[in-house]
Design a protein around this motif. Structure first.
Motif, mmCIF file in Angstrom:
data_model
loop_
_atom_site.group_PDB
_atom_site.id
_atom_site.type_symbol
_atom_site.label_atom_id
_atom_site.label_comp_id
_atom_site.label_asym_id
_atom_site.label_seq_id
_atom_site.Cartn_x
_atom_site.Cartn_y
_atom_site.Cartn_z
ATOM 1 N N VAL A 435 0.838 -1.203 0.000
ATOM 2 C CA VAL A 435 0.000 0.000 0.000
ATOM 3 C C VAL A 435 0.873 1.253 0.000
ATOM 4 O O VAL A 435 0.593 2.229 -0.712
ATOM 5 C CB VAL A 435 -0.950 -0.024 1.210
ATOM 6 N N LEU A 436 1.952 1.237 0.774
ATOM 7 C CA LEU A 436 2.853 2.389 0.788
ATOM 8 C C LEU A 436 3.557 2.550 -0.557
ATOM 9 O O LEU A 436 3.804 3.674 -1.009
ATOM 10 C CB LEU A 436 3.876 2.235 1.910
ATOM 11 N N GLY A 437 3.883 1.439 -1.210
ATOM 12 C CA GLY A 437 4.460 1.534 -2.545
ATOM 13 C C GLY A 437 3.493 2.151 -3.538
ATOM 14 O O GLY A 437 3.878 2.972 -4.380
ATOM 15 N N LEU A 438 2.224 1.768 -3.447
ATOM 16 C CA LEU A 438 1.208 2.384 -4.308
ATOM 17 C C LEU A 438 1.046 3.868 -3.994
ATOM 18 O O LEU A 438 0.792 4.680 -4.892
ATOM 19 C CB LEU A 438 -0.124 1.659 -4.135
ATOM 20 N N ALA A 439 1.193 4.226 -2.724
ATOM 21 C CA ALA A 439 1.099 5.639 -2.356
ATOM 22 C C ALA A 439 2.252 6.436 -2.963
ATOM 23 O O ALA A 439 2.053 7.545 -3.481
ATOM 24 C CB ALA A 439 1.097 5.780 -0.833
ATOM 25 N N VAL A 440 3.462 5.878 -2.917
ATOM 26 C CA VAL A 440 4.607 6.550 -3.538
ATOM 27 C C VAL A 440 4.387 6.688 -5.037
ATOM 28 O O VAL A 440 4.629 7.745 -5.634
ATOM 29 C CB VAL A 440 5.901 5.766 -3.247
ATOM 30 N N MET A 441 3.892 5.614 -5.658
ATOM 31 C CA MET A 441 3.637 5.646 -7.092
ATOM 32 C C MET A 441 2.540 6.642 -7.442
ATOM 33 O O MET A 441 2.545 7.249 -8.521
ATOM 34 C CB MET A 441 3.262 4.234 -7.546
ATOM 35 N N ALA A 514 1.040 -0.273 14.617
ATOM 36 C CA ALA A 514 1.789 0.705 13.820
ATOM 37 C C ALA A 514 1.706 0.372 12.332
ATOM 38 O O ALA A 514 1.548 1.269 11.485
ATOM 39 C CB ALA A 514 3.242 0.743 14.281
ATOM 40 N N LEU A 515 1.802 -0.910 11.991
ATOM 41 C CA LEU A 515 1.669 -1.308 10.587
ATOM 42 C C LEU A 515 0.282 -0.979 10.049
ATOM 43 O O LEU A 515 0.131 -0.525 8.900
ATOM 44 C CB LEU A 515 1.947 -2.807 10.444
ATOM 45 N N LEU A 516 -0.740 -1.189 10.869
ATOM 46 C CA LEU A 516 -2.099 -0.869 10.440
ATOM 47 C C LEU A 516 -2.264 0.628 10.207
ATOM 48 O O LEU A 516 -2.907 1.054 9.228
ATOM 49 C CB LEU A 516 -3.100 -1.361 11.491
ATOM 50 N N ALA A 517 -1.678 1.436 11.077
ATOM 51 C CA ALA A 517 -1.781 2.887 10.912
ATOM 52 C C ALA A 517 -1.116 3.339 9.614
ATOM 53 O O ALA A 517 -1.666 4.174 8.874
ATOM 54 C CB ALA A 517 -1.143 3.591 12.111
ATOM 55 N N TRP A 518 0.051 2.796 9.308
ATOM 56 C CA TRP A 518 0.722 3.146 8.055
ATOM 57 C C TRP A 518 -0.075 2.647 6.847
ATOM 58 O O TRP A 518 -0.122 3.316 5.806
ATOM 59 C CB TRP A 518 2.128 2.561 8.034
ATOM 60 N N THR A 519 -0.700 1.486 6.987
ATOM 61 C CA THR A 519 -1.515 0.967 5.882
ATOM 62 C C THR A 519 -2.699 1.884 5.606
ATOM 63 O O THR A 519 -3.010 2.197 4.442
ATOM 64 C CB THR A 519 -2.009 -0.449 6.211
ATOM 65 N N LEU A 523 -3.524 3.978 2.215
ATOM 66 C CA LEU A 523 -4.791 3.847 1.493
ATOM 67 C C LEU A 523 -5.428 5.205 1.226
ATOM 68 O O LEU A 523 -6.011 5.433 0.154
ATOM 69 C CB LEU A 523 -5.751 2.965 2.290
ATOM 70 N N ILE A 524 -5.316 6.108 2.178
ATOM 71 C CA ILE A 524 -5.869 7.454 1.979
ATOM 72 C C ILE A 524 -5.153 8.159 0.829
ATOM 73 O O ILE A 524 -5.783 8.793 -0.030
ATOM 74 C CB ILE A 524 -5.756 8.265 3.287
ATOM 75 N N VAL A 525 -3.835 8.028 0.784
ATOM 76 C CA VAL A 525 -3.071 8.665 -0.295
ATOM 77 C C VAL A 525 -3.425 8.050 -1.643
ATOM 78 O O VAL A 525 -3.601 8.759 -2.643
ATOM 79 C CB VAL A 525 -1.561 8.545 -0.015
ATOM 80 N N VAL A 526 -3.553 6.724 -1.687
ATOM 81 C CA VAL A 526 -3.893 6.058 -2.949
ATOM 82 C C VAL A 526 -5.276 6.486 -3.426
ATOM 83 O O VAL A 526 -5.483 6.784 -4.617
ATOM 84 C CB VAL A 526 -3.811 4.528 -2.781
ATOM 85 N N ALA A 527 -6.240 6.529 -2.510
ATOM 86 C CA ALA A 527 -7.591 6.938 -2.897
ATOM 87 C C ALA A 527 -7.631 8.385 -3.367
ATOM 88 O O ALA A 527 -8.458 8.757 -4.215
ATOM 89 C CB ALA A 527 -8.541 6.742 -1.715
ATOM 90 N N TRP A 528 -6.736 9.185 -2.846
ATOM 91 C CA TRP A 528 -6.732 10.617 -3.175
ATOM 92 C C TRP A 528 -5.972 10.918 -4.461
ATOM 93 O O TRP A 528 -6.398 11.740 -5.267
ATOM 94 C CB TRP A 528 -6.126 11.383 -1.998
ATOM 95 N N ARG A 529 -4.852 10.200 -4.695
ATOM 96 C CA ARG A 529 -3.940 10.621 -5.748
ATOM 97 C C ARG A 529 -3.741 9.613 -6.876
ATOM 98 O O ARG A 529 -3.120 9.952 -7.883
ATOM 99 C CB ARG A 529 -2.565 10.920 -5.137
ATOM 100 N N PHE A 530 -4.236 8.391 -6.757
ATOM 101 C CA PHE A 530 -3.937 7.406 -7.800
ATOM 102 C C PHE A 530 -4.576 7.817 -9.120
ATOM 103 O O PHE A 530 -5.717 8.273 -9.170
ATOM 104 C CB PHE A 530 -4.439 6.017 -7.406
ATOM 105 N N SER A 531 -3.818 7.628 -10.189
ATOM 106 C CA SER A 531 -4.313 7.951 -11.524
ATOM 107 C C SER A 531 -3.802 6.908 -12.507
ATOM 108 O O SER A 531 -2.687 6.396 -12.373
ATOM 109 C CB SER A 531 -3.846 9.350 -11.952
#
Length: 558
Positions: A435-441, A514-519, A523-531
């Motif tokens: 999920v964090l990788g998708l957020a970076v992407m 902590a892992l759940l919080a980062w996940t 997810l919020i970043v992916v939902a906001w910025r994925f294209s």
């Protein structure tokens, strides 16, 4: 002669300018040796070894990582760059120009030499300014000769590897698969303990250990002399001559093969049957399964991804415990060293697969317009993303199985008593990394920048998150930084669940939280910025002023 020199200098300049389009090369060849030097110096502490002469521990670390910079900038950089140019047809087009082959190869080798010198100067200068590393005028000529000779040698070896290997991915995997184990055999990453005798003997066969020894002796304040050691220089020279001969033979073979291939008549192949295989709409589960199969097929075709995600973690499980006394050594926590590193390397493999490789593949597909075309199909966004995350999880689980198989064979590591907790922790960590990788992407539009950011964050965190080292004492500020990121929590939860003397269920709820919080944040970043498309290129096109392009075309036509 002057004209030939000008051609060579222009070709070197061309190769250096082209590096701006590939920041990953600069990170790997220049940034990582310097970063590793700083991290290892912080890890082991820059304590004073000789108070009378002001000799500190970094005096002996700087030469090793300067040598590592030379190898990465010449051997790995030149081999991969040449393989990419050959695969993209650049070399074939350049062969059709008046540019002589010696100028083409000389330009690449000259650029590699400049990168090697830059990496060495950065490491040494950082050591002098921040870690009280001392330089000696009496050994400076030996350092320069060693640097030039070793850069030429590793450039020739890199060129030989490039002409022998079929694809850029295979070249990247093989060159790094050679450099990284040899770095352990050559005492670059050996800052505690001592390697087995067979490993030390094997290291002397290859040129890297001779280079490390030459640089180390030249900067050793306890030694006298001018720093020239003919036996080590002769060994490096012999490898350089062998590499040059193999490279010349390989280039001649490629030229002959290209000539014979161009003379063959091209045959048309009949079109494939276009009959659709499916007459009904696939279910959501079938779509996810198709994405899993597609992603895994792409991965196993990419030898570099397979190496870094699967082979490399398994290789480190075999090397790191061995150079630290053996995998059967019992740590202060009661856990075997082999079992500890089996757990941490499994986490590292999952991070490479889910956080680096998976988002890099998606970013490249987006950059090439593949995702845009897929977006026009009935495939939902959620099914595509879930399929890619699940595919990364499958590869990570295979890596986990391979690691524990090897650890069991080499060190007698068995299945942990709390294996359900370990498996649950591993799945949670892998999903978090994906999920964090998708957020970076989603935040970064360039595929090159995606892998640069992913590697640039993962590898430093591995050193301060108990992945590559164990029981290290860091400065308090660095320790606090490591606990902020999810990798430290993943290794903490994984090593706890994998311990043979675990108490309770083996689940570390604080780490899992902590892992759940980062996940969730990812997810919020992916939902906001994925294209599905590269928005930056679209913005540039929309921001272009009307009439500019036609005017430019008119001027060109005129």
């Amino acid at each position: 002669m002057r004209r030939d020199g000008g051609i060579l200098l222009r070709q070197v300049r061309h190769e250096l300018v082209s590096l701006r389009r590939n920041p990953v090369t600069l990170i790997l060849s220049i940034g990582f040796p310097l970063l590793f030097f700083i991290l290892i110096a912080a890890l082991v502490g820059n304590k004073t070894m000789d108070s009378r002469n002001g000799i500190r521990l970094a005096q002996f670390l700087a030469p090793a990582f300067a040598s590592f910079g030379v190898v990465m900038a010449t051997f790995s950089f030149l081999a991969f760059g040449f393989a990419v140019a050959r695969s993209a047809g650049v070399l074939k087009r350049q062969n059709g120009t008046p540019l002589q082959p010696w100028a083409l190869l000389g330009g690449r080798m000259g650029a590699a030499l400049i990168l090697g010198v830059t990496a060495t100067v950065l490491v040494i200068a950082t050591g002098v300014v921040f870690y009280d590393v001392q330089l000696f005028a009496r050994t400076l000529p030996a350092v320069i000769v060693t640097l030039v000779l070793s850069a030429a040698t590793f450039s020739a070896l890199g060129l030989a590897a490039a002409v022998l290997l079929p694809t850029p991915q295979a070249t990247l995997a093989v060159t790094n698969g050679i450099v990284i184990p040899l770095s352990f055999f050559s005492d670059i990453f050996m800052f505690s303990g001592s390697p087995p005798a067979w490993m030390s003997t094997l290291g002397w066969v290859f040129p890297l250990k001779h280079l490390v020894n030459l640089f180390g002796d030249a900067l050793n304040p306890r030694l006298t002399g001018n720093g020239f050691q003919l036996d080590h220089l002769a060994a490096i020279l012999a490898w350089g001559v062998a590499g040059a001969l193999v490279a010349a033979w390989g280039l001649r073979r490629e030229r002959d093969r290209a000539t014979s291939t161009s003379r063959r008549p091209h045959r048309r192949t009949p079109a494939a049957d276009a009959t659709p295989r499916r007459t009904t709409s696939p279910s959501a589960l079938a779509l996810v399964g198709g994405q899993i199969g597609h992603a895994n097929t792409v991965l196993w075709r990419d030898s570099s991804s397979v190496f870094f995600a699967v082979v490399f973690p398994v290789l480190l499980v075999a090397i790191i415990p061995t150079v630290n006394g053996g995998g059967d050594v019992v740590m202060s926590s009661g856990q075997m060293l082999g079992a500890f590193f089996a757990a941490t390397m499994a986490v590292y493999g999952a991070a490479v697969t889910a956080y680096v490789n998976m988002p890099q593949g998606l970013a490249e597909a987006r950059e090439l317009g593949v995702l845009k075309r897929v977006h026009g199909s009935p495939l939902p966004t959620l099914a595509m993303l879930v399929g890619r995350v699940a595919a990364a999880l499958v590869v990570a689980l295979l890596t986990l199985a391979a690691i524990y198989t090897l650890a069991g064979f080499m060190y007698g590591v068995g299945i942990p008593p709390a294996w359900p907790a370990m498996l649950l922790t591993f799945v949670a960590a892998t999903i978090c990394f994906a999920v964090l990788g998708l957020a970076v992407m989603s935040l970064i539009r360039s595929a090159e920048a995606v892998i640069g950011v992913a590697l640039g964050t993962l590898l430093p965190l591995c050193f301060i998150s108990d992945v590559f080292v164990n029981g290290a004492t860091f400065p308090p500020w660095l320790d606090h930084i490591s606990w902020f990121f999810p990798l430290r929590h993943a290794t903490g939860a994984m090593t706890t669940a994998a311990s043979t003397n675990v108490v309770g269920s083996g689940l570390s709820w604080d780490h899992l939280g902590a892992l759940l919080a980062w996940t969730l944040a990812g997810l919020i970043v992916v939902a906001w910025r994925f294209s599905w498309v590269n928005l930056e290129s679209g913005r540039r096109r929309r921001s272009a002023k009307p009439g500019v392009a036609p005017l430019a075309q008119g001027r060109a036509a005129g």
